[in-house]
Motif scaffolding. Structure first.
Motif, short mmCIF file in Angstrom:
data_model
loop_
_atom_site.label_atom_id
_atom_site.label_comp_id
_atom_site.label_asym_id
_atom_site.label_seq_id
_atom_site.Cartn_x
_atom_site.Cartn_y
_atom_site.Cartn_z
N LEU A 1 -31.66 3.66 34.64
CA LEU A 1 -31.97 2.59 35.51
C LEU A 1 -33.41 2.58 35.48
N MET B 1 -31.29 -1.88 33.29
CA MET B 1 -30.32 -0.71 32.65
C MET B 1 -30.36 -0.61 31.32
N HIS C 1 -21.04 4.87 39.66
CA HIS C 1 -21.44 5.78 38.60
C HIS C 1 -21.92 7.37 38.79
N TYR D 1 -23.84 -0.01 42.98
CA TYR D 1 -23.63 0.25 41.59
C TYR D 1 -23.91 1.72 41.10
N LYS D 2 -24.77 2.34 41.45
CA LYS D 2 -25.21 3.74 41.30
C LYS D 2 -24.08 4.66 41.88
#
Length: 119
Positions: free
Chosen positions: A53, A58, A28, A24-25
């Motif tokens: 986060l 988040m 982004h 996920y990081k």
């Protein structure tokens, strides 16, 4: 119409899996979010948007510009194939907060303290 100093703050959890959180990081990281998604945010009149986060929780801070309209943004997102594809992909990593309404992703947070309002 919101002023440019107004902010909207939302919360959402990621699935508590270190590999999913890392992915996920990575999605982004600068240059990794699809251009159509960034354009949809800017085209909606959003002046700034940040996601923070902590663990798997988040927080998103949205600063609207003078032309931002949340209902118009929601309608544009619902009609955008690119946004819907992105949202489906992100939902693979995300999970609703325990108190979220059915189908709700990001939950609006209430500001309960501001130093500027203190005596």
């Amino acid at each position: 119409m919101p002023s440019t100093s107004e902010k909207f703050v939302y919360a959402l959890d990621l699935k508590d899996d270190p590999d999913l959180i890392a992915q996920y990081k990575a999605w982004h990281a600068p240059g990794q979010v699809p251009a159509a998604i960034n354009a949809s945010i800017r085209d909606a009149g959003i002046a700034a948007l940040e996601i923070y986060l902590a663990g798997n929780r988040m927080f998103m801070i949205l600063t609207p510009g003078p032309d931002f309209d949340a209902d118009r943004k929601a309608a544009a997102d619902a009609a955008s194939e690119d946004v819907q594809k992105w949202e489906a992909l992100m939902w693979e990593f995300q999970q609703a907060l325990p108190f979220a309404a059915p189908g709700q992703k990001w939950v609006a947070m209430d500001r309960i303290y501001s130093l500027a309002e203190q005596i």
